[in-house]
Enzyme design. Sequence first.
Site, PDB file in Angstrom:
ATOM      1  N   HIS A   7     -14.699  -4.609  10.402  1.00 13.26           N
ATOM      2  CA  HIS A   7     -14.300  -3.297  10.924  1.00 13.26           C
ATOM      3  C   HIS A   7     -15.549  -2.463  11.207  1.00 13.26           C
ATOM      4  CE1 HIS A   7      -9.916  -2.916   9.350  1.00 13.26           C
ATOM      5  NE2 HIS A   7     -10.169  -4.124   9.787  1.00 13.26           N
TER       6      HIS A   7
ATOM      7  N   GLU B  19      -4.374  -4.596  19.335  1.00 15.87           N
ATOM      8  CA  GLU B  19      -3.407  -4.758  18.250  1.00 15.87           C
ATOM      9  C   GLU B  19      -2.431  -3.581  18.195  1.00 15.87           C
ATOM     10  OE1 GLU B  19      -5.390  -4.964  14.464  1.00 15.87           O
ATOM     11  OE2 GLU B  19      -3.551  -4.624  13.357  1.00 15.87           O
TER      12      GLU B  19
ATOM     13  N   ASP C  67      -7.470  -1.650  17.472  1.00 17.30           N
ATOM     14  CA  ASP C  67      -6.144  -1.441  16.863  1.00 17.30           C
ATOM     15  C   ASP C  67      -5.559  -0.117  17.355  1.00 17.30           C
ATOM     16  OD1 ASP C  67      -3.952  -1.232  15.178  1.00 17.30           O
ATOM     17  OD2 ASP C  67      -5.049  -1.827  13.379  1.00 17.30           O
TER      18      ASP C  67
ATOM     19  N   GLU D 139       1.600  -6.640  11.597  1.00 18.97           N
ATOM     20  CA  GLU D 139       1.197  -6.387  10.201  1.00 18.97           C
ATOM     21  C   GLU D 139       2.293  -5.678   9.402  1.00 18.97           C
ATOM     22  OE1 GLU D 139      -2.363  -4.009  10.911  1.00 18.97           O
ATOM     23  OE2 GLU D 139      -1.345  -2.242  10.158  1.00 18.97           O
TER      24      GLU D 139
ATOM     25  N   ASP E 113      -6.161  -3.589   1.350  1.00 23.17           N
ATOM     26  CA  ASP E 113      -4.941  -3.469   0.536  1.00 23.17           C
ATOM     27  C   ASP E 113      -4.246  -4.813   0.324  1.00 23.17           C
ATOM     28  OD1 ASP E 113      -4.668  -2.124   3.368  1.00 23.17           O
ATOM     29  OD2 ASP E 113      -2.673  -2.928   3.009  1.00 23.17           O
TER      30      ASP E 113
ATOM     31  N   ASN F 230       0.810  -1.220   0.000  1.00 22.61           N
ATOM     32  CA  ASN F 230       0.000   0.000   0.000  1.00 22.61           C
ATOM     33  C   ASN F 230       0.845   1.273   0.000  1.00 22.61           C
ATOM     34  OD1 ASN F 230      -2.495   1.198  -0.024  1.00 22.61           O
ATOM     35  ND2 ASN F 230      -3.000   0.770   2.121  1.00 22.61           N
TER      36      ASN F 230
ATOM     37  N   HIS G  33      -3.414 -10.679   8.760  1.00 24.83           N
ATOM     38  CA  HIS G  33      -3.810  -9.356   8.271  1.00 24.83           C
ATOM     39  C   HIS G  33      -4.653  -9.494   6.998  1.00 24.83           C
ATOM     40  CE1 HIS G  33      -2.256  -5.090   7.097  1.00 24.83           C
ATOM     41  NE2 HIS G  33      -3.229  -4.994   7.968  1.00 24.83           N
TER      42      HIS G  33
ATOM     43  N   TYR H 143      -7.298   7.483  12.292  1.00 24.01           N
ATOM     44  CA  TYR H 143      -7.162   6.129  11.758  1.00 24.01           C
ATOM     45  C   TYR H 143      -8.369   5.251  12.073  1.00 24.01           C
ATOM     46  CZ  TYR H 143      -6.275   1.337  11.186  1.00 24.01           C
ATOM     47  OH  TYR H 143      -6.457   0.038  10.800  1.00 24.01           O
TER      48      TYR H 143
ATOM     49  N   ARG I 149       0.108 -11.208  13.507  1.00 22.12           N
ATOM     50  CA  ARG I 149      -0.731 -10.390  12.617  1.00 22.12           C
ATOM     51  C   ARG I 149      -0.178 -10.218  11.199  1.00 22.12           C
ATOM     52  NH1 ARG I 149      -4.924  -8.922  11.468  1.00 22.12           N
ATOM     53  NH2 ARG I 149      -4.906  -6.658  11.501  1.00 22.12           N
TER      54      ARG I 149
HETATM   55  C1  GCO Z   1      -5.492  -3.342  10.002  1.00 19.33           C
HETATM   56  C2  GCO Z   1      -4.500  -2.356   9.537  1.00 19.33           C
HETATM   57  C3  GCO Z   1      -4.797  -1.654   8.262  1.00 19.33           C
HETATM   58  C4  GCO Z   1      -3.596  -0.823   7.856  1.00 19.33           C
HETATM   59  C5  GCO Z   1      -3.442  -0.843   6.387  1.00 19.33           C
HETATM   60  C6  GCO Z   1      -2.229  -0.091   5.901  1.00 19.33           C
HETATM   61  O1  GCO Z   1      -5.365  -3.758  11.130  1.00 19.33           O
HETATM   62  O2  GCO Z   1      -6.323  -3.713   9.196  1.00 19.33           O
HETATM   63  O3  GCO Z   1      -4.029  -1.568  10.579  1.00 19.33           O
HETATM   64  O4  GCO Z   1      -5.981  -0.910   8.300  1.00 19.33           O
HETATM   65  O5  GCO Z   1      -3.694   0.464   8.310  1.00 19.33           O
HETATM   66  O6  GCO Z   1      -3.376  -2.170   5.962  1.00 19.33           O
HETATM   67  O7  GCO Z   1      -2.026  -0.344   4.561  1.00 19.33           O
HETATM   68 MG    MG Z   2      -3.768  -3.046  12.165  1.00 23.25          MG
END
Ligand code: GCO
Ligand code: MG
Length: 408
Positions: free
Chosen positions: A122, A242, A216, A268, A322, A37, A318, A159, A289
């Site tokens: 989410h 997370e 997260d 991740e 993306d 990404n 993960h 975020y 993750r």
């Molecule tokens: C999650 C992640 C994503 C990231 C993204 C960045 O836990 O799903 O934090 O939302 O922010 O994959 O490219």
């Molecule tokens: Mg995350």
Amino acid sequence: MSIESVDVVITSPGRNFVTLKVVTSDGIVGWGDATLNGRELSVASYLSDHVASMLVGRDEDRIEDTWQYLYRGAYWRRGPVTMAAIAAVDMALWDIKAKKAGMPLYQLLGGASRDGVRVYAHASGTDFEALTNAITGYRELGFTAVRVQTGVPGLGQIYGVSAAGPGVRYDYEPAKRSGDRPAEETWDTRQYLNHMPGVFAKIREEFGTDLRLLHDGHHRMSPIEAARFAKDVEPYDLFWLEDCTPSEDQAALRLVRQHSTTPLAIGEVFNTVFDYQTLITERLIDYVRSAVTHTGGITAMKKLLDFAAIYGIRSGIHGPTDISPIGMAAALHLDLAIHNFGIQEYMPHNEQTLEVFRTSFTFDRGFLHPGDEPGLGVELDEEAASAHEYTKAYLPVNRLLDGTVHDW
Ligand code: GCO
Ligand code: MG
């Protein structure tokens, strides 16, 4: 039989994806996800400028040897660009091998250990009402687990929170098509720490104890802040917290562990098993993750998860938007096969994406299945892909209220 051609497909059905296409001399096609990404073209170049010519003529069945050839053979090791490129090759070769066997990939990984893969959605909202609408919506769709992110009073867009208002949103997408520079967001950890535990208290009051709740922290807390947070939310029984601290500092989680029993998930942004060495051997985390796409593919991910299994640590692969449907399929086959499965992240892709990538996934009351097509079970429609031109997009940059750059 050998590899005859290797090509990179870049497409942008609402967001950018980089896909590797490997074709064998007898016409079998394997697909691999190489999407990183915000830095997509660097992996595309790594593959087409440096890797493709090395693969032509190789035996497609020698997956482990090809993995080592690309990893050790490059001399320069690890890093997201290299490991996403290796992952794409690895996925494509497993896709081919399973197609040749006439089996869905999970059969080659040992067969199914469960009927379906529990996924989490989410749920987000700028305020509590929007958030509860989203949670209710996901529960009605059958989800048994939701990740909860919400706005913090005094801060703007942050975020994980869809800007689109109340309701169930499938399309929270952090990468922004913002021209030549990333968009910027603002952050204040103190306001976040004071706000979030109360949100979890209200969610438990409203939805009871059944629903699995995840959260997260997106690398934003210092170790002592994360320890306080993990302790404050302990009564609300999180499935996991997370990325509470910047993940490259593995020792930071010792402090968090000393103060709380809230389960921890991290990884991740990791690329190899070595990023987890301290975390796993000292049992500082509960869930791994990593994305299959960013960790060198199915071969490397299986080894990482087997290593974690020895320490009683489970998977939480993960799966944001993306990761392309091909990377998601690779995750689902692993999830189904391994014993130490925990949970799988699932942010469904938009309709345009699913017209380009044809999947055979099925969703039933909170559980996903990769389907029983031979291989990974995802085919890329090249004509549909060619209609969506690459458009530069960046993840946002984060600043504290005084302008200091902070972890996003
Ligand atoms: C999650 C992640 C994503 C990231 C993204 C960045 O836990 O799903 O934090 O939302 O922010 O994959 O490219
Ligand atoms: Mg995350």
